[in-house]
Motif scaffolding. Structure first.
Motif, PDB file in Angstrom:
ATOM      1  N   SER A   1       0.862  -1.195   0.000  1.00 35.35           N
ATOM      2  CA  SER A   1       0.000   0.000   0.000  1.00 35.35           C
ATOM      3  C   SER A   1       0.888   1.231   0.000  1.00 35.35           C
ATOM      4  N   PRO A   2       0.420   2.294  -0.656  1.00 36.71           N
ATOM      5  CA  PRO A   2       1.107   3.572  -0.463  1.00 36.71           C
ATOM      6  C   PRO A   2       0.837   4.069   0.968  1.00 36.71           C
ATOM      7  N   VAL A   3       1.787   4.803   1.511  1.00 40.61           N
ATOM      8  CA  VAL A   3       1.576   5.479   2.793  1.00 40.61           C
ATOM      9  C   VAL A   3       1.178   6.920   2.469  1.00 40.61           C
TER      10      VAL A   3
ATOM     11  N   ALA B   1      -4.470  -6.343   6.195  1.00 42.98           N
ATOM     12  CA  ALA B   1      -4.747  -4.899   6.253  1.00 42.98           C
ATOM     13  C   ALA B   1      -4.194  -4.287   7.539  1.00 42.98           C
ATOM     14  N   GLU B   2      -4.400  -4.982   8.659  1.00 39.60           N
ATOM     15  CA  GLU B   2      -3.863  -4.490   9.933  1.00 39.60           C
ATOM     16  C   GLU B   2      -2.342  -4.395   9.882  1.00 39.60           C
ATOM     17  N   ASP B   3      -1.718  -5.423   9.320  1.00 41.90           N
ATOM     18  CA  ASP B   3      -0.257  -5.421   9.232  1.00 41.90           C
ATOM     19  C   ASP B   3       0.230  -4.220   8.426  1.00 41.90           C
TER      20      ASP B   3
ATOM     21  N   ALA C   1       2.506   1.173   8.067  1.00 41.35           N
ATOM     22  CA  ALA C   1       2.394   2.566   7.608  1.00 41.35           C
ATOM     23  C   ALA C   1       2.623   3.532   8.778  1.00 41.35           C
ATOM     24  N   GLU C   2       2.023   3.181   9.917  1.00 43.10           N
ATOM     25  CA  GLU C   2       2.199   4.039  11.095  1.00 43.10           C
ATOM     26  C   GLU C   2       3.653   4.080  11.525  1.00 43.10           C
TER      27      GLU C   2
ATOM     28  N   VAL D   1      -4.702   2.475   4.931  1.00 44.43           N
ATOM     29  CA  VAL D   1      -3.982   1.850   3.818  1.00 44.43           C
ATOM     30  C   VAL D   1      -4.976   1.283   2.805  1.00 44.43           C
ATOM     31  N   THR D   2      -4.498   1.114   1.586  1.00 47.43           N
ATOM     32  CA  THR D   2      -5.324   0.541   0.500  1.00 47.43           C
ATOM     33  C   THR D   2      -4.601  -0.702  -0.038  1.00 47.43           C
ATOM     34  N   PRO D   3      -4.804  -1.857   0.618  1.00 44.47           N
ATOM     35  CA  PRO D   3      -4.024  -3.054   0.256  1.00 44.47           C
ATOM     36  C   PRO D   3      -4.312  -3.524  -1.168  1.00 44.47           C
TER      37      PRO D   3
END
Lengths: 508, 508
Positions: free
Chosen positions: B111-113, B132-134, B139-140, B155-157
């Protein structure tokens, strides 16, 4: 039981019957086939399945000292290094540089042509049942063609592994008839090789197992740690193995993909191995008889001591008289503790057990009966095949082809035949019987054509019994059927209860 | 039957039990194992065998419209060209050039950050139940590490096959955490390759079959020519297949060597394929229930029309709720006449039948139910596994582990337990019963330890019944045993005749 028919063209007739009745097809036949690979059709798949099941029931289910295993076909490559297969599982291969043909050196025979005690040339021939005659004929032809006069000595057949370096260039290639094109024999490893994972390099090389036995050795500690087995005990496995034979031959006898039934029987290092070995040879012979192979076709061959591997204490093969010669069917090897010791060394994991009596650790020894399903299947086809003259309903003599399979392994146990296909009371009774039989046995329902023709059809499939539901069944008391026996062709009345009792006794 | 236990660590507990009790071992374990390969130990081999046998009996033996086949694992390479496997049986493979790790692109998510609507970098994670959580956590972390201020967007997995060429160099490798080392996805063929014969060149390339189905298509004409099958009819096969998975995972769910049970059901080109398709889906669901899988764990997934191959009329998967997610267990595909047509074209051999009604030739269509033995075995292990609190003889609460296998597939059907091991009247009676049971069923004789302990041992092996030969058996009239049922743990008296009747009814 009449003795099996042995026409000169028995193999040819068998192969044709096996194809025509759906026992065995060449693999990938619509693409021209693939040398050394075969498919089992509907009847063949059942026959093969029954052979496996009988073996498993007798070897595992009905014994308290043997457990089963199914290990993977692709194993870690180190297994085959430790077992000696990477270095030593080879056949001597000879190339003909002109024709690009390849031969197994030990199947390529040759002889000097000696006239008046002088070597005037060489001849060669591929191994057959008449290798010496072929070489002699070739020698005579050679002498005649070269217009050499004098007395030709009898040929002295030797195989190509026995050719001296100086003789190799002088021996003619079987493909071209001319000398000079054959290479010296080189060791060709018979394991099929592949690569596991996305890399295709040395690190990913793996092999298709050439035998199932190593699975039992590699899992030996797993089995002793996770079950309650105590010496002596065995681990048994049925599964596919693969050998890249240079010259697959004799139909399904020597194919490249085949199925094995192997058992490793572990015994104490101080146990009487010779007694145990003998017991297993006898067990195997009895088992072969129990599935219908005649004692007259079985014999023993003890490998000479000087030809045994250094670790081997003895190997006896149960031989079967195939149409193409007496050949190995079941090898029973006393392998000492070689395999477990090899794996202990190569893996660094001890493969020993603790002896409560002596308070010492030891590596068990093993007796290994190893047999091929396909070879047994070919043996029961050969032994069971018969063609005989019989009289039809009108008294005319006709030929019938019959496969005299034991009920234990017959693909179809019973054929249920309503006398007429359009009489509901007959077909209802036949359907009801068929449904009850079908719950437990492989059976067929056949309402097509005259009864005699239906019997013949079942004879060719090796079905031991036909039951005909006729007017006596539905009109007379007792609810009996006509039971027709395949081998004697005799008929008698039987009730459903008696039929189930017969099957329970004979199909086990 | 109580609902199966579902502890968070169910898979871990199952794998441990399967190893400890001899169901499943890692292949070649003493050599460190081989990723994607497994062995079945004594109990596992019996369980697998029972699954296969139940399927064969229900699919072939008990039906009049289906015949069996055993085709070879190595087939002519043209088979796999015609079937489309050489060109298309691929997974998208991504290399990390730094770590040398390899990934399946469709299992590698990124995903892009995005901070304050601006892309400040990229994160990646391997597919899991919380992809998604990962990614969000990554990202965080990325934002924090780079000390970027502002609001982080969710995020947009997407998987790596969806990455644009310009994005690939920016996505970090899961192995290194740094971008720049991942390659663009390339097609990796999953067929294991080998060479047949003594040549190792392109002319000798062959493949291990990735499915058994093509055997049925290639032998279609052989079967119709050598048996009396009439449309609609099926050809069924059980056998090993091989797929060189980039990332084998979920234990035996996705392994590189596995066993399939496939059936091709041929129907007239004008037949109602949708009705036939639905009938087979229902048949498969019922069969799974008949071997003990709870309806609550089964569901259907219809492949969306737009994702089907062009020739496919529809595919429905029967899904099973594994501990690692709801996954495909049994695929039932309506494949039209694609396969037969492909082989007719490639081989030049027509694959059609003659329609008596219309006097025209046509190529039959096919419905294909295809299931993996290993996946079923894993499903019955998962569904059958239970841990519950029970009271021991003294009233103390203890835990028992039980595998609630259906009697149809349980590796051991009955354990025969003499109350005491050193009382001859008890052991003689127990041995006699054991011998008679052993003729037909897989049974165990166990005289070791307290009865309660022996019951627990059988609970863990999934044995449905224990019979105890006690003093009532030998001293009271009626010759009855104590029958103890695994699931209810209830005990009742039973005679030998009743025991055999119970087995005859439940083990079929």
């Amino acid at each position: 039981m009449p003795s099996p028919a042995e026409p000169a063209n028995l193999m040819e007739a068998l192969v044709a019957l096996a194809k025509r009745r759906g026992f065995i097809y060449p693999s990938s036949e619509i693409y021209g086939g693939l040398n050394g690979f075969f498919d089992y059709g509907p009847l063949g798949a059942e026959l093969k399945r029954n052979i496996r099941d009988c073996w498993w029931r007798d070897m595992v289910q009905r014994r308290d000292d043997i457990v089963g295993l199914e290990s993977s076909i692709i194993m870690h490559p180190k297994v085959w290094e430790a077992s000696g297969h990477v270095a030593g599982f080879t056949d001597p291969l000879v190339d003909c540089k002109v024709s690009k043909q390849r031969y197994r050196a030990d199947q390529l025979f040759w002889s000097p042509v000696v006239v008046d005690s002088k070597t005037v040339g060489y001849v060669s021939a591929l191994e057959s049942e008449k290798t010496a005659e072929d070489l002699q004929a070739a020698a005579e032809l050679f002498k005649r063609k070269k217009a050499i006069t004098g007395t030709l000595a009898p040929v002295t057949p030797r195989d190509f592994t026995e050719a001296k370096e100086s003789e190799i260039p002088l021996i003619p290639s079987p493909a071209t008839g001319e000398p000079g094109s054959l290479t010296a024999p080189r060791a060709f490893n018979m394991m099929f090789q592949t690569n596991v994972g996305a890399m295709t390099d040395a690190s990913s090389v793996a092999y298709l197992r050439p035998e199932t036995a190593q699975g039992m050795f590699v899992d030996f500690k797993n089995v002793t740690d996770t079950t309650r087995v105590k010496l002596p005990f065995g681990i048994a496995q049925i599964g596919k193995s693969f050998r890249n034979e240079i010259t697959p031959r004799n139909y399904i006898f020597r194919s490249r993909e085949f199925e094995q039934m192997e058992m490793e029987y572990f015994i104490h290092e101080d146990a009487d191995w010779a007694k145990c070995h003998e017991e297993w040879i006898t067990w195997c012979e009895n088992w072969l008889k129990s599935i219908g192979l005649p004692a007259s076709h079985l014999s023993r061959y003890a490998h000479p001591k000087e030809k045994l591997a250094f670790y081997s204490k003895g190997t006896v093969d149960i031989m079967f008289k195939y149409p193409f010669g007496v050949q190995e069917l079941w090898g029973i090897a006393a392998r000492g503790n070689y395999d477990l010791t090899q794996h202990a060394t190569a893996s660094g994991k001890p493969q020993d057990l603790f002896d409560e009596a002596s308070k010492k650790k030891f590596v068990p020894h093993v007796i290994e009966p190893a047999v091929g399903v396909d070879r047994i299947l070919l043996a029961v086809l050969c032994a069971g095949y018969d063609v005989e003259d019989v009289k039809d309903e009108k008294g005319n003599v006709e030929q019938r082809t019959v496969l005299r399979f034991s009920p234990r392994i017959a693909p179809v146990k019973v054929a249920v035949l309503p006398l007429l296909k359009n009489k509901e009371p007959l077909t209802n009774r036949a359907r009801a019987l068929h449904a009850r039989l079908q719950r437990r046995y492989a059976v067929q329902y056949d309402d097509g054509g005259a009864i005699g023709k239906r019997y013949r059809r079942q004879d060719e499939a090796g079905t031991p019994w036909c039951v005909t539901i006729d007017f006596d069944t539905i009109e007379k008391p007792g609810d009996t059927f006509t039971l027709r026996e395949r081998d004697s062709m005799q008929q008698r009345r039987i009730t459903e209860t008696e039929l189930f009792a017969l099957l329970e006794e004979q199909v086990y």
